[in-house]
Design a protein around this motif. Sequence first.
Motif, PDB file in Angstrom:
ATOM      1  N   VAL A  63      38.797   1.825 118.542  1.00  0.00           N
ATOM      2  CA  VAL A  63      37.553   1.370 119.171  1.00  0.00           C
ATOM      3  C   VAL A  63      36.524   2.497 119.174  1.00  0.00           C
ATOM      4  N   VAL A  64      36.976   3.700 119.509  1.00  0.00           N
ATOM      5  CA  VAL A  64      36.076   4.857 119.517  1.00  0.00           C
ATOM      6  C   VAL A  64      35.567   5.144 118.107  1.00  0.00           C
ATOM      7  N   ASP A  65      36.455   5.085 117.126  1.00  0.00           N
ATOM      8  CA  ASP A  65      36.052   5.337 115.735  1.00  0.00           C
ATOM      9  C   ASP A  65      35.004   4.322 115.277  1.00  0.00           C
ATOM     10  N   GLU A  66      35.209   3.063 115.640  1.00  0.00           N
ATOM     11  CA  GLU A  66      34.243   2.025 115.265  1.00  0.00           C
ATOM     12  C   GLU A  66      32.890   2.276 115.932  1.00  0.00           C
ATOM     13  N   HIS A  67      32.940   2.678 117.191  1.00  0.00           N
ATOM     14  CA  HIS A  67      31.712   2.976 117.932  1.00  0.00           C
ATOM     15  C   HIS A  67      30.937   4.113 117.266  1.00  0.00           C
TER      16      HIS A  67
END
Length: 238
Positions: A63-67
């Motif tokens: 999720v952090v990587d996508e953000h």
Amino acid sequence: MKESLETRFAKFLEHTVGAESIDALHTPSSNDPKMADYYLADRKIVAEFKSLNADQMAKGAAVVDEHLSNKEEVIFGTLPSSRITDSPEEEKALKHKIQDKMTTRIKKVCSKANKQLAKQFEKLPHLATGVLILINEDNTSLHPSMIAERVIDFAASQPRSIHYCLMIFESHKIKAMGKLLPYPLLLDLTRSARQRRSLGFLQSVQWQWAKTYGHTEKVLSDERNPIAYFPEDLTFGG
């Protein structure tokens, strides 16, 4: 070799007055659905164990990587979420998305336990109360507050057979007597006076288990005075 937390707690439970192992009472066939684990309080309570062994950090990291990808940003090392968001609202939304993704499995665990408890209720000649016992030995990616929130959401969303959730965690500890010690958490999800009659028994189980860690005073928790479990924060990156 140290026994697993699930094995230790099962042995503890078997010495509780009125406890019976359901597996020991039946010889299930291959066609039988998975039964619940224990009768408690002279079969007034049915208990189902679920262990939370799978690390969920990768889901949160994704999720952090996508953000960061959407922002076309690259970071090295670790930063607080406030440094990779542009507002408190965005940070709150990001944290919610991380938590939701990391606790998806908890909904599945609750759903499966709910069905097992309901099936076990059908075998009894009287109404019973259901308790889901969640075991977390060393999976620090699943904070007790995250799990509690997901369990409460499940309980509020549909008719169910889970009336209490007893969280037996060694992965997270509280500060007591100048030490960090595990402390079990009991969620009351009841909707009727009959179900609430089991609260005293389960609180006794909760306290007796807490004493095995050396606790000498009960720790009360409510929305205004929640128990602080450590470690508190998840850190992504490295």
